[in-house]
Write a protein that holds these residues in place. Sequence first.
Motif, mmCIF file in Angstrom:
data_model
loop_
_atom_site.group_PDB
_atom_site.id
_atom_site.type_symbol
_atom_site.label_atom_id
_atom_site.label_comp_id
_atom_site.label_asym_id
_atom_site.label_seq_id
_atom_site.Cartn_x
_atom_site.Cartn_y
_atom_site.Cartn_z
ATOM 1 N N LEU A 247 0.866 -1.180 0.000
ATOM 2 C CA LEU A 247 0.000 0.000 0.000
ATOM 3 C C LEU A 247 0.901 1.227 0.000
ATOM 4 O O LEU A 247 1.701 1.417 0.915
ATOM 5 C CB LEU A 247 -0.904 -0.001 1.228
ATOM 6 C CG LEU A 247 -1.832 1.221 1.379
ATOM 7 C CD1 LEU A 247 -2.879 1.240 0.277
ATOM 8 C CD2 LEU A 247 -2.499 1.222 2.758
ATOM 9 N N GLU A 248 0.796 2.035 -1.049
ATOM 10 C CA GLU A 248 1.652 3.209 -1.189
ATOM 11 C C GLU A 248 0.819 4.480 -1.118
ATOM 12 O O GLU A 248 -0.197 4.603 -1.807
ATOM 13 C CB GLU A 248 2.405 3.180 -2.523
ATOM 14 C CG GLU A 248 3.662 2.345 -2.490
ATOM 15 C CD GLU A 248 4.545 2.586 -3.713
ATOM 16 O OE1 GLU A 248 4.312 3.604 -4.413
ATOM 17 O OE2 GLU A 248 5.445 1.779 -3.959
ATOM 18 N N THR A 249 1.284 5.404 -0.301
ATOM 19 C CA THR A 249 0.670 6.730 -0.220
ATOM 20 C C THR A 249 1.725 7.753 -0.629
ATOM 21 O O THR A 249 2.767 7.881 0.023
ATOM 22 C CB THR A 249 0.175 7.036 1.203
ATOM 23 O OG1 THR A 249 -0.760 6.017 1.607
ATOM 24 C CG2 THR A 249 -0.499 8.391 1.256
ATOM 25 N N ARG A 250 1.452 8.450 -1.726
ATOM 26 C CA ARG A 250 2.417 9.424 -2.257
ATOM 27 C C ARG A 250 1.846 10.831 -2.138
ATOM 28 O O ARG A 250 0.709 11.086 -2.558
ATOM 29 C CB ARG A 250 2.737 9.105 -3.719
ATOM 30 C CG ARG A 250 3.455 7.781 -3.923
ATOM 31 C CD ARG A 250 3.775 7.553 -5.390
ATOM 32 N NE ARG A 250 2.555 7.419 -6.178
ATOM 33 C CZ ARG A 250 1.934 6.268 -6.395
ATOM 34 N NH1 ARG A 250 2.414 5.151 -5.866
ATOM 35 N NH2 ARG A 250 0.848 6.229 -7.135
ATOM 36 N N THR A 251 2.637 11.715 -1.578
ATOM 37 C CA THR A 251 2.240 13.114 -1.428
ATOM 38 C C THR A 251 3.241 13.989 -2.172
ATOM 39 O O THR A 251 4.440 13.943 -1.890
ATOM 40 C CB THR A 251 2.198 13.530 0.052
ATOM 41 O OG1 THR A 251 1.312 12.653 0.763
ATOM 42 C CG2 THR A 251 1.715 14.960 0.189
ATOM 43 N N LEU A 252 2.751 14.737 -3.142
ATOM 44 C CA LEU A 252 3.606 15.640 -3.910
ATOM 45 C C LEU A 252 3.281 17.079 -3.537
ATOM 46 O O LEU A 252 2.129 17.507 -3.619
ATOM 47 C CB LEU A 252 3.405 15.439 -5.414
ATOM 48 C CG LEU A 252 4.344 16.265 -6.292
ATOM 49 C CD1 LEU A 252 5.758 15.701 -6.216
ATOM 50 C CD2 LEU A 252 3.885 16.302 -7.742
ATOM 51 N N LEU A 271 9.794 20.626 -6.238
ATOM 52 C CA LEU A 271 8.910 19.531 -5.875
ATOM 53 C C LEU A 271 9.497 18.696 -4.749
ATOM 54 O O LEU A 271 10.711 18.450 -4.717
ATOM 55 C CB LEU A 271 8.666 18.606 -7.081
ATOM 56 C CG LEU A 271 7.758 19.063 -8.224
ATOM 57 C CD1 LEU A 271 8.291 20.316 -8.909
ATOM 58 C CD2 LEU A 271 7.617 17.945 -9.257
ATOM 59 N N ARG A 272 8.641 18.301 -3.821
ATOM 60 C CA ARG A 272 9.006 17.315 -2.805
ATOM 61 C C ARG A 272 7.969 16.200 -2.835
ATOM 62 O O ARG A 272 6.772 16.451 -2.733
ATOM 63 C CB ARG A 272 9.069 17.938 -1.407
ATOM 64 C CG ARG A 272 9.439 16.889 -0.334
ATOM 65 C CD ARG A 272 9.716 17.528 1.015
ATOM 66 N NE ARG A 272 8.502 18.056 1.633
ATOM 67 C CZ ARG A 272 8.472 18.610 2.841
ATOM 68 N NH1 ARG A 272 9.598 18.729 3.551
ATOM 69 N NH2 ARG A 272 7.338 19.091 3.333
ATOM 70 N N ARG A 273 8.456 14.980 -2.971
ATOM 71 C CA ARG A 273 7.571 13.813 -3.067
ATOM 72 C C ARG A 273 7.852 12.875 -1.898
ATOM 73 O O ARG A 273 8.961 12.371 -1.746
ATOM 74 C CB ARG A 273 7.804 13.097 -4.388
ATOM 75 C CG ARG A 273 6.758 12.060 -4.766
ATOM 76 C CD ARG A 273 7.080 11.577 -6.169
ATOM 77 N NE ARG A 273 6.039 10.776 -6.750
ATOM 78 C CZ ARG A 273 6.196 9.505 -7.097
ATOM 79 N NH1 ARG A 273 7.344 8.889 -6.860
ATOM 80 N NH2 ARG A 273 5.211 8.833 -7.669
ATOM 81 N N THR A 274 6.843 12.663 -1.079
ATOM 82 C CA THR A 274 6.968 11.795 0.089
ATOM 83 C C THR A 274 6.179 10.519 -0.176
ATOM 84 O O THR A 274 4.974 10.579 -0.449
ATOM 85 C CB THR A 274 6.440 12.485 1.354
ATOM 86 O OG1 THR A 274 7.112 13.746 1.512
ATOM 87 C CG2 THR A 274 6.673 11.624 2.578
ATOM 88 N N CYS A 275 6.875 9.396 -0.106
ATOM 89 C CA CYS A 275 6.249 8.111 -0.392
ATOM 90 C C CYS A 275 6.305 7.227 0.852
ATOM 91 O O CYS A 275 7.390 6.932 1.361
ATOM 92 C CB CYS A 275 6.935 7.417 -1.567
ATOM 93 S SG CYS A 275 6.251 5.802 -1.974
ATOM 94 N N VAL A 276 5.132 6.838 1.345
ATOM 95 C CA VAL A 276 5.028 5.918 2.486
ATOM 96 C C VAL A 276 4.569 4.569 1.937
ATOM 97 O O VAL A 276 3.480 4.471 1.353
ATOM 98 C CB VAL A 276 4.053 6.436 3.553
ATOM 99 C CG1 VAL A 276 3.970 5.442 4.713
ATOM 100 C CG2 VAL A 276 4.475 7.814 4.043
ATOM 101 N N ARG A 277 5.399 3.562 2.108
ATOM 102 C CA ARG A 277 5.098 2.229 1.569
ATOM 103 C C ARG A 277 4.898 1.238 2.716
ATOM 104 O O ARG A 277 5.771 1.082 3.574
ATOM 105 C CB ARG A 277 6.218 1.754 0.654
ATOM 106 C CG ARG A 277 6.042 0.343 0.127
ATOM 107 C CD ARG A 277 7.176 -0.049 -0.789
ATOM 108 N NE ARG A 277 7.178 0.759 -2.002
ATOM 109 C CZ ARG A 277 8.096 0.634 -2.976
ATOM 110 N NH1 ARG A 277 9.087 -0.250 -2.835
ATOM 111 N NH2 ARG A 277 8.036 1.373 -4.045
#
Length: 390
Positions: A247-252, A271-277
């Motif tokens: 389950l991936e949650t990506r916040t750009l 840009l900052r991309r935070t990915c919680v896997r």
Amino acid sequence: MAPNQYSTLLATLEHVPDPRKARGKRYPWTLLLTIIVAGLASNYQTARAIAQWAKLHASELHAALPTLVRIPSASTLLRTLRQIDAAVLEQHLAQFVASLPTTTAYASCIISPHGELLQGQAIDGKSVRSATAHGDRTHLVSLVQHESAVTLAQSEVASKRNEVAASQQLLAGRDLSGTVTTMDAGVTQRKVAQQIRQRGGHYLMVVKKNHPQMYAELALFFELPGILADNEHYDRCRTVSKGHGRLETRTLECLSARSEEWQWPDAAQLLRRTCVRLERKKGKCSLTVSYALTSLTVEEARAADLERLWCGHWTIERGKHYVRDVTLGEDRQPMHTGQAPQVLAAVRNTLIDMWRAQGWSNIADAVRDTAACVQRALTFIGVRPTATLT
């Protein structure tokens, strides 16, 4: 020849120059290329395997190819692969692929608030491991369209360190208007950004710790509170996806920027991309933070558009590199000398594009269908069927 004049792959092969001397020619050049490409389309991936395929189907090949007197040996096919001018072959194949129909012509485009269509395309490199394992390093840099995974151009470089020069070579002379070129950190260089802007295109460049100062400045820029007088524009989007037990949650997050402050050609947004896997079975959670910059202004692309472009960059891995390695077994093949590794990679790229143009989404299924009989493989590449061939 104009791109739309190549109606078949066979017609394209007819324009690949023959490097052999006149004396001692036993086989027409186009005939050898036809047998090689038909064998590759039937999933026979080495000169030895293709020669065996041709021998097993000699009667069908004799009926379909009037100029075929005898079946070429494995050594003949291997010499052919080594002698082909890979750069010229790449040019002809690129022209042919440009003429192929596509059902995803606008699938990889974003639409700006002004109504302008912007087509995503990715630059990335790939090492042919089988050649590298034998000491002949073969590293290929490709320009691939997002979503459709069509290969627009490809070039060989001596090593991964030369990807920047190869990228500039791929972009040179191309009209980049209406495109957004995405790239990983290895190609994030000012001169590449400048070239893209001069050619009328936009870029989205990932910044990693190989640019330590810029990486640190970007991280700090997003941590510090904004200053009202700077009139900064902030936008964000969040996407959630599930697959492969994850389950991936990506916040750009996007912040407007001024190019003179960052000393980067036409940099308009950071840009900052935070990915919680989350690995659902193991319960393991990981956090990845990435940074990038783009020449697209806030009026041209919102956070959701930029997230789509960032995700679209990995089409080159999923749609081309993975298929060549796993489905077509590129990294398991022992072909490693002369022009053979690049030639085979170029032909595989083209075959994948042809299968997708015919509507195949699963390339493994397409390969099995093409390999079902010799007639199907020859017709696929443009050999006209004969009444006696079954």
